[in-house]
Design a protein around this motif. Structure first.
Motif, PDB file in Angstrom:
ATOM      1  N   ASP A   1      58.613  36.293  26.425  1.00 41.76           N
ATOM      2  CA  ASP A   1      58.623  35.087  27.105  1.00 41.76           C
ATOM      3  C   ASP A   1      58.367  34.310  27.807  1.00 41.76           C
ATOM      4  OD1 ASP A   1      60.416  32.458  26.756  1.00 41.76           O
ATOM      5  OD2 ASP A   1      62.481  33.232  26.255  1.00 41.76           O
ATOM      6  N   TYR A   2      58.419  33.102  28.383  1.00 43.31           N
ATOM      7  CA  TYR A   2      57.842  33.203  29.774  1.00 43.31           C
ATOM      8  C   TYR A   2      57.856  33.412  30.614  1.00 43.31           C
ATOM      9  CZ  TYR A   2      55.838  28.612  27.010  1.00 43.31           C
ATOM     10  OH  TYR A   2      55.307  27.838  26.185  1.00 43.31           O
ATOM     11  N   CYS A   3      57.481  34.256  31.387  1.00 41.55           N
ATOM     12  CA  CYS A   3      57.447  35.282  32.519  1.00 41.55           C
ATOM     13  C   CYS A   3      56.614  34.448  33.599  1.00 41.55           C
ATOM     14  CB  CYS A   3      57.767  35.787  32.418  1.00 41.55           C
ATOM     15  SG  CYS A   3      59.303  36.853  32.081  1.00 41.55           S
ATOM     16  N   TRP A   4      57.263  34.055  35.420  1.00 42.50           N
ATOM     17  CA  TRP A   4      56.484  34.307  36.224  1.00 42.50           C
ATOM     18  C   TRP A   4      55.374  34.819  36.104  1.00 42.50           C
ATOM     19  CZ3 TRP A   4      56.182  29.849  37.953  1.00 42.50           C
ATOM     20  CH2 TRP A   4      56.385  28.716  38.342  1.00 42.50           C
ATOM     21  N   TYR A   5      54.383  34.603  36.414  1.00 49.64           N
ATOM     22  CA  TYR A   5      53.521  35.702  37.820  1.00 49.64           C
ATOM     23  C   TYR A   5      52.163  35.110  38.298  1.00 49.64           C
ATOM     24  CZ  TYR A   5      53.793  39.111  33.764  1.00 49.64           C
ATOM     25  OH  TYR A   5      54.309  39.648  32.277  1.00 49.64           O
ATOM     26  N   SER A   6      52.384  36.141  39.673  1.00 48.20           N
ATOM     27  CA  SER A   6      51.792  35.493  40.304  1.00 48.20           C
ATOM     28  C   SER A   6      50.052  36.111  40.628  1.00 48.20           C
ATOM     29  CB  SER A   6      52.887  36.263  42.141  1.00 48.20           C
ATOM     30  OG  SER A   6      50.976  35.790  43.061  1.00 48.20           O
ATOM     31  N   ASP A   7      48.938  35.404  40.906  1.00 47.81           N
ATOM     32  CA  ASP A   7      47.787  36.261  40.415  1.00 47.81           C
ATOM     33  C   ASP A   7      47.833  36.017  41.740  1.00 47.81           C
ATOM     34  OD1 ASP A   7      45.109  36.885  39.869  1.00 47.81           O
ATOM     35  OD2 ASP A   7      45.021  35.176  38.326  1.00 47.81           O
ATOM     36  N   ALA A   8      47.135  37.226  42.202  1.00 43.72           N
ATOM     37  CA  ALA A   8      46.404  37.238  43.764  1.00 43.72           C
ATOM     38  C   ALA A   8      44.489  37.540  43.061  1.00 43.72           C
ATOM     39  CB  ALA A   8      47.099  38.508  44.504  1.00 43.72           C
ATOM     40  N   PHE A   9      43.590  37.226  43.401  1.00 43.59           N
ATOM     41  CA  PHE A   9      42.863  36.978  43.560  1.00 43.59           C
ATOM     42  C   PHE A   9      41.474  37.010  44.263  1.00 43.59           C
ATOM     43  CE2 PHE A   9      43.387  32.684  43.216  1.00 43.59           C
ATOM     44  CZ  PHE A   9      42.130  32.210  43.484  1.00 43.59           C
ATOM     45  N   ILE A  10      40.113  37.470  44.527  1.00 41.46           N
ATOM     46  CA  ILE A  10      39.435  37.038  44.815  1.00 41.46           C
ATOM     47  C   ILE A  10      37.375  36.978  44.133  1.00 41.46           C
ATOM     48  CG2 ILE A  10      39.076  39.802  45.425  1.00 41.46           C
ATOM     49  CD1 ILE A  10      37.978  39.591  48.036  1.00 41.46           C
ATOM     50  N   SER A  11      37.063  36.118  44.921  1.00 35.35           N
ATOM     51  CA  SER A  11      35.531  35.946  43.664  1.00 35.35           C
ATOM     52  C   SER A  11      35.226  36.401  44.696  1.00 35.35           C
ATOM     53  CB  SER A  11      35.334  34.182  43.658  1.00 35.35           C
ATOM     54  OG  SER A  11      36.302  33.195  44.771  1.00 35.35           O
ATOM     55  N   PHE A  12      33.504  36.564  44.402  1.00 34.85           N
ATOM     56  CA  PHE A  12      32.283  37.192  45.331  1.00 34.85           C
ATOM     57  C   PHE A  12      31.294  36.687  44.759  1.00 34.85           C
ATOM     58  CE2 PHE A  12      35.120  40.692  44.682  1.00 34.85           C
ATOM     59  CZ  PHE A  12      35.322  41.601  45.319  1.00 34.85           C
ATOM     60  N   ALA A  13      30.247  36.436  45.667  1.00 36.48           N
ATOM     61  CA  ALA A  13      28.982  35.386  45.358  1.00 36.48           C
ATOM     62  C   ALA A  13      27.965  36.349  45.470  1.00 36.48           C
ATOM     63  CB  ALA A  13      29.439  35.177  46.035  1.00 36.48           C
ATOM     64  N   ASP A  14      26.824  35.872  44.762  1.00 37.05           N
ATOM     65  CA  ASP A  14      25.507  36.388  45.044  1.00 37.05           C
ATOM     66  C   ASP A  14      24.685  36.551  45.921  1.00 37.05           C
ATOM     67  OD1 ASP A  14      24.113  34.384  43.872  1.00 37.05           O
ATOM     68  OD2 ASP A  14      23.948  34.895  42.077  1.00 37.05           O
ATOM     69  N   GLU A  15      23.742  36.690  46.041  1.00 36.77           N
ATOM     70  CA  GLU A  15      23.019  36.514  47.766  1.00 36.77           C
ATOM     71  C   GLU A  15      22.718  34.864  48.132  1.00 36.77           C
ATOM     72  OE1 GLU A  15      21.920  38.233  45.354  1.00 36.77           O
ATOM     73  OE2 GLU A  15      21.565  40.178  46.481  1.00 36.77           O
ATOM     74  N   SER A  16      22.479  33.667  46.886  1.00 32.17           N
ATOM     75  CA  SER A  16      22.235  32.688  46.421  1.00 32.17           C
ATOM     76  C   SER A  16      23.905  31.761  47.133  1.00 32.17           C
ATOM     77  CB  SER A  16      22.068  32.232  45.718  1.00 32.17           C
ATOM     78  OG  SER A  16      22.959  31.998  44.671  1.00 32.17           O
ATOM     79  N   GLY A  17      25.113  32.378  47.095  1.00 29.29           N
ATOM     80  CA  GLY A  17      26.530  32.001  47.356  1.00 29.29           C
ATOM     81  C   GLY A  17      27.215  31.499  46.006  1.00 29.29           C
ATOM     82  N   LYS A  18      26.491  31.666  44.941  1.00 23.71           N
ATOM     83  CA  LYS A  18      27.094  31.695  43.812  1.00 23.71           C
ATOM     84  C   LYS A  18      27.971  32.411  42.965  1.00 23.71           C
ATOM     85  CE  LYS A  18      26.031  29.762  38.905  1.00 23.71           C
ATOM     86  NZ  LYS A  18      25.229  29.792  37.847  1.00 23.71           N
ATOM     87  N   VAL A  19      29.293  31.746  42.862  1.00 22.19           N
ATOM     88  CA  VAL A  19      30.282  32.940  42.655  1.00 22.19           C
ATOM     89  C   VAL A  19      30.071  34.081  40.959  1.00 22.19           C
ATOM     90  CG1 VAL A  19      32.481  33.855  42.231  1.00 22.19           C
ATOM     91  CG2 VAL A  19      32.044  31.845  43.579  1.00 22.19           C
ATOM     92  N   THR A  20      29.580  35.314  40.968  1.00 25.61           N
ATOM     93  CA  THR A  20      29.570  36.229  40.296  1.00 25.61           C
ATOM     94  C   THR A  20      30.820  36.703  39.367  1.00 25.61           C
ATOM     95  OG1 THR A  20      28.339  37.313  41.376  1.00 25.61           O
ATOM     96  CG2 THR A  20      27.577  36.076  40.601  1.00 25.61           C
TER      97      THR A  20
END
Length: 692
Positions: free
Chosen positions: A217-236
């Protein structure tokens, strides 16, 4: 940096106008190439000679080209070291002056070492991933790694409703909005907005949502994330951890409900369910900030007359039932908005109606309903509501002031059985301002001796000689006139300041008696009044005695007058006070006897020496035989109790003659003399006689 990964590099200075002659080298150059400063100077080594023939032309061309613009040159070739071996180097420098160019020569032959380092780093990364998988397999958390370019989500668990491949990967994750199938409808928009933010730039973040992807059934979740980018600053890449926070949310929800219930308890009277004062002022202020246009609003303050009698004679549960009955009548009123039980049987309501008359009529009707209800329950009783109303003006109003005004209106009709609801008027406010001024000025009036002791003589009816005096308080105004007792004593009794006034006059009496004694005057007893407010004070008797002990006086010359109204309270406590005072020598009298608070049966047992008969009993004894007979019978019973009698308010010779003929010899009143300042009294009665 690891020394194994550090490149060897040195600096040499070259004069390219002299066939590339090396002018100097540093120690690092020597260590990396083997050419020392002494050697290059002795042998006049040329910079070109360090390279193979085929590289020399390229180097020369690069240097000349850089010299034309004063720029930088960079070349990479094999150099011949001092021991004859070959070393691949990187040479660079800025050519501004061909006569003196500093060239950095660095060893680029490090690929093997970098290969080893790279392999070690890869092994560490794989170890970290293995550890991460182990953690994920042994916790309820779900870790993921999202490849942005390929739109592939890799999960550390396979127990999910997502359709994963053999490697726990989900392709086209965001492109197909795969998560939407299992997300709670209310959370979809916020979920994908969160992902949009995570892909815009490198960041750390957290989002919460409900999903059925990992549970039934529906349950509450917490999503702790971190995004990384390449040399150009674009998230990969986005890495994150999903934690089940359903229990935490449940506890938070329960905590919120508990907090709400606590707020309810803090704002509510538990007996009636109405607001308490704090809750009422907060919610009434909110309601008044959103008034309905064209409606009349009012604060109503009310209490149940003789409620203490109900508690004492029928029990507290009966009293509580009565409070609930009145609460029901309030809530049933046509104009009722909200109500409050302040304490005991005191209530406040916020009411509203289309006009003033309808508002007053609604409040009167609810009070009548309650009175009728209680009459059925207590046929012999007379339970009524004392009620006051303050019509709220347009605009802002200080709520506590409005409540005070409604209370003033209630007090104005407290003892009226015919007025169902008193309406506040400006006269009541002026009266309160006057009362406040009396209280504010009392201390300075005592200090500046604007409060004065007057003495009214007591006389022997037959001999017409002074036998005593009564001390009375007068308040002198700045213009020389005086406030009469009825102008300030009721006010001081109401607020509790009467204690200070009574003890000030008591001190004046003691000081006067001591003065007469030291001056050799014939001492007459002086009576001093004490309000019923003192009787409940635990140190009243102690303070009376301590104060008297400061003066050289005979306590038998001090008569403590206690008003008959004191008998309306705890008579046993009153009798105890009287006994203690008499035991140390004071005389005790009852003032204003007969105005309705006590009975002769109570008087028979009261430990008093003197009974002062109120003047109302003798006002008509000249014309009315029944009044004369009543006074005679009453006094006969008092004589039986062995109490001395003195009549107050004797104003005519006829009254004095009747009392004298009946055998009573003590009285005071304007027939003999009025109350007067101490100086006048002393001149007339104490220092103008044969004892002088």
């Amino acid at each position: 940096m690891d020394e194994n990964c550090r490149l060897n590099a040195g600096v040499c200075r070259v004069d390219f106008t002299d066939s590339g002659k090396i002018l100097s080298v540093d120690d690092d150059f020597f260590r990396s190439t083997g050419y020392s400063l002494d050697y290059v100077l002795e042998k006049e080594v040329s910079f070109y000679s360090l390279f193979e023939d085929k590289a020399r032309e390229d180097i020369e061309a690069q240097i000349n080209s850089a010299a034309e613009v004063g720029g930088v040159f960079c070349v990479r070739h094999n150099i011949i070291t001092r021991d004859g071996s070959s070393m691949f180097v990187h040479c660079c420098g800025i050519v501004k002056n061909l006569k003196c160019v500093d060239i950095i020569v660095s060893d680029c032959n490090c690929h093997d070492r970098l290969d080893d380092v790279y392999k070690k780093l890869i092994r560490k990364v794989e170890e970290q991933r293995d550890k991460l998988h182990m953690v994920a397999e042994n916790t309820d958390d779900v870790y993921y790694d999202y490849d942005v370019k390929r739109d592939i989500m890799h999960l550390t668990v396979s127990i999910t409703r997502f359709r994963l491949d053999y490697d726990n990967c989900l392709e086209n994750f965001l492109g197909s909005r795969a998560a939407e199938e299992f997300l709670h409808p209310d959370d979809c928009e916020a979920y994908f907005d969160g992902w949009k933010s995570a892909l815009e730039r490198p960041m750390k973040g957290t989002m919460e949502f409900r999903t059925k992807a990992y549970d039934d059934d529906y349950c509450w979740y917490s999503d702790a994330f971190i995004s990384f980018a390449d040399e150009s600053g674009k998230v990969t890449e986005v890495f994150g951890r999903l934690s089940n926070i359903q229990k935490l949310k449940t506890l938070t929800t329960k905590s919120d409900k508990d907090s709400e219930y606590i707020r309810f308890l803090l704002q509510t009277d538990q007996l009636t369910g109405l607001y308490n004062r704090k809750g009422f002022t907060q919610n009434a202020a909110n309601a008044l900030s959103e008034r309905q246009e064209g409606m009349v609003y009012a604060i109503v303050y009310s209490d149940i007359n003789d409620f203490s009698y109900v508690n004492e004679n029928f029990g507290y549960e009966t009293g509580n039932t009565m409070l609930r009955d009145y609460t029901a009548c309030l809530r049933g009123g046509a104009s009722y908005i909200m109500g409050c039980r302040i304490y005991s049987d005191y209530f406040i309501c916020l009411c509203r109606s289309k006009n003033r008359a309808a508002l007053i009529r609604s409040v009167e009707q609810q009070n009548l309903r309650f009175t009728t209800m209680q009459k059925k329950k207590f046929p012999s009783g007379d339970i009524r509501i004392a009620c006051g109303m303050y019509i709220l003006p347009d605009g802002d109003i200080e709520l506590n002031t409005a409540i005070d005004n409604a209370n003033l209106a209630r007090r104005s009709v407290k003892h009226s059985s015919s007025i169902l609801c008193g309406i506040y008027s400006q006269r009541m406010r002026m009266q309160k301002i006057y009362e406040q001024s009396i209280c504010n000025e009392l201390h300075s009036a005592i200090k500046n001796r604007q409060i004065e002791m007057f003495l009214q003589p007591k006389f022997h009816l037959e001999k017409r000689v002074i036998i005593g005096a009564e001390a009375l308080a007068r308040w002198r105004n700045p213009n020389g006139t005086y406030k009469m007792p009825f102008e300030f004593i009721p006010v001081l009794e109401k607020v509790g300041y009467i204690d200070e006034l009574d003890f000030f006059i008591y001190g004046e009496v003691l000081r006067t008696l001591e003065k007469w004694k030291h001056d050799g005057r014939s001492i007459i007893p002086v009576s001093v009044n004490f309000s019923q407010h003192h009787i409940t004070q635990p140190k009243f008797v102690e303070n009376i005695i301590k104060t008297a002990d400061k003066y050289d006086v005979d306590k038998g010359d001090v008569e403590i007058e206690i008003t008959e109204s004191c008998f309306s309270g705890d008579t046993q406590a009153l009798f105890s006070v009287m006994d203690k005072l008499r035991s140390v020598g004071f005389k005790v009298s009852i003032d204003d006897f007969g105005i309705g608070y006590s009975t002769l049966s109570v008087l028979m047992n009261a430990p008093v020496d003197i009974v002062k008969i109120d003047k109302s009993f003798i006002d008509n004894i000249e014309q009315n035989k029944n009044d004369r007979d009543f006074v005679a019978n009453m006094c006969s019973l008092i004589d039986t109790a062995k109490k001395d009698i003195i009549f107050e308010g004797v104003e005519t010779d006829a009254q004095a003659a009747i009392l004298c003929q009946s055998g009573y010899t003590k009285a005071q009143g304007w027939l003999f003399d009025k109350a007067m300042p101490l100086d006048d009294f002393e001149q007339k009665y104490m220092y103008n006689n044969v004892d002088k």
